[in-house]
Scaffold this motif. Structure first.
Motif, short mmCIF file in Angstrom:
data_model
loop_
_atom_site.label_atom_id
_atom_site.label_comp_id
_atom_site.label_asym_id
_atom_site.label_seq_id
_atom_site.Cartn_x
_atom_site.Cartn_y
_atom_site.Cartn_z
N ASP A 205 -1.51 -1.07 13.02
CA ASP A 205 -0.47 -0.81 12.04
C ASP A 205 -0.56 -1.76 10.85
O ASP A 205 -0.26 -1.38 9.72
CB ASP A 205 0.91 -0.92 12.70
CG ASP A 205 2.02 -0.39 11.81
OD1 ASP A 205 1.96 0.80 11.43
OD2 ASP A 205 2.93 -1.18 11.46
N ARG A 208 -3.04 -0.30 8.17
CA ARG A 208 -2.92 1.10 7.78
C ARG A 208 -2.93 1.29 6.26
O ARG A 208 -3.50 2.25 5.76
CB ARG A 208 -1.68 1.73 8.39
CG ARG A 208 -0.35 1.18 7.89
CD ARG A 208 0.85 1.88 8.55
NE ARG A 208 0.83 3.33 8.33
CZ ARG A 208 1.38 3.92 7.28
NH1 ARG A 208 1.97 3.18 6.33
NH2 ARG A 208 1.33 5.23 7.14
N ASP A 221 -1.59 4.52 14.86
CA ASP A 221 -1.74 3.21 15.48
C ASP A 221 -2.62 3.34 16.72
O ASP A 221 -2.37 4.18 17.59
CB ASP A 221 -0.37 2.64 15.86
CG ASP A 221 -0.43 1.16 16.20
OD1 ASP A 221 -1.36 0.73 16.92
OD2 ASP A 221 0.47 0.41 15.76
#
Length: 348
Positions: A205, A208, A221
């Motif tokens: 995460d 990202r 994730d």
């Protein structure tokens, strides 16, 4: 010359920095390169560890061809520098050329790629002041990018290009990319996007946003409890999964493919020994495609993208030559996005 020698299979302690290594000389049809920068690849780590196994013993210590390796060896495949010596049969006009090296050392057709030599594995590479390669593997490069930036491209991007070509990825298809923050994964995002594919990046995460900036249309994730469901919720069934991770996620990666989907794999950093339900493969008529290093044609495609300025070099950090053991430790920790590069500037 200064160089780091791999003295045997094992940990970073097997890397020995030396200042008295004989300089290589360019043989017939070869050039010698004064190295400016050389990137680190996962292959360097697995080769040092002897982690490729053998066909009959997955736990055996071997190089990437699953054969014994000769020591000492100078690792480092992704070389950028300038030609400072030419061998017999090579025009002297090439002296001084700034070059980027295609590290796959074969001269025949595509079939030879599977058993070829790889720079820094079967032949001494670029973690040194000088290295020699066949002249046709040293490509003149005219670019505003720095040496360390250019060194991020060869192995990772050619490997990604090979995966996409092997899986025949086309415009409008959905491609799931694992290990999306690594060298090959981040290359896959960019190259698949250039083809007009929709990319779903599996990453942490915290990384990202970088994946999205590179062109991914969605991220998932990697720690999701149900990876298959998370990908399908983000983008529906995938046409292609481009995998460098494998390990426990392998069954979920197959399940997220739609009918006639293609799974292409070029690594197994989470574990190369996997299990799955083969009924998923044959009932949905999936293709399982093995891929490894890029061909000379794949490398030529890559050079065209570089020349047109279509790729973003993801230089996560640089280390001087004598800190190669520390750089490989940092690479193994995976706490970065892109590539780590060894430079000759400032080496002890």
């Amino acid at each position: 010359m200064r160089a780091v020698l791999l003295t045997g299979f094992g940990g970073p302690e097997k890397l020995a920095y030396r200042e008295d290594v004989p300089e290589p000389q360019a043989g017939p049809g070869e050039v010698r390169i004064r190295v400016a920068a050389t990137a680190i690849n996962n292959t360097d780590i697995w080769t040092r560890e002897g982690a490729y196994g053998s066909p009959d013993d997955p736990g055996a210590s071997a190089g990437w061809r699953r054969e014994p390796l000769e020591f000492p060896r100078i690792q480092g495949a992704d070389v950028v520098g300038r030609i400072d010596q030419t061998g017999a049969g090579v025009p002297g006009s090439r002296l001084g050329e700034r070059v980027i090296v295609d590290p796959m050392l074969y001269t025949g057709g595509e079939r030879e790629l599977v058993d070829t030599a790889y720079l820094g594995s079967e032949r001494d590479g670029g973690f040194a002041e000088f290295t020699t390669v066949p002249a046709q593997n040293a490509h003149r490069i005219d670019s505003d990018l720095g040496d360390a930036e250019l060194a991020t491209f060869p192995t990772a991007y050619a490997t990604a290009m090979r995966m996409l070509n092997r899986a025949a990825v086309g415009a409008g298809e959905t491609v799931v990319v694992t290990g999306a923050s690594g060298g090959v994964g981040s290359a896959l995002i960019q190259l698949a996007t250039l083809r007009g594919a929709r990319v779903v990046a599996i990453t942490s995460d915290s990384k990202r946003e970088r994946a999205l900036r590179l062109g991914a249309q969605a991220t998932v994730d990697r720690r999701a409890a149900d990876l298959d469901a998370a990908v399908r919720a983000a983008a529906g069934p995938a046409d292609v999964v481009a995998d460098v991770v494998a390990g426990p996620s392998f069954p979920a990666l197959l399940r997220m493919l739609g009918p006639l989907g293609r799974y292409v794999v070029a690594g197994g950093i989470a574990g190369p020994l996997v299990e799955t339900d083969l009924r998923t493969v044959y009932l949905r008529q999936l293709q399982l495609i093995g891929s490894s290093f890029g061909t000379h044609d794949d490398f030529a495609q890559l050079l065209q993208h570089i020349a047109r300025g279509e790729l973003t070099p993801l230089l996560a950090g640089t280390y001087p030559l004598h800190e190669l053991p520390e750089a490989q430790k940092a690479f193994a920790a995976k706490d970065f996005f892109g590539k780590l590069v060894i430079t000759l500037d400032g080496a002890a």
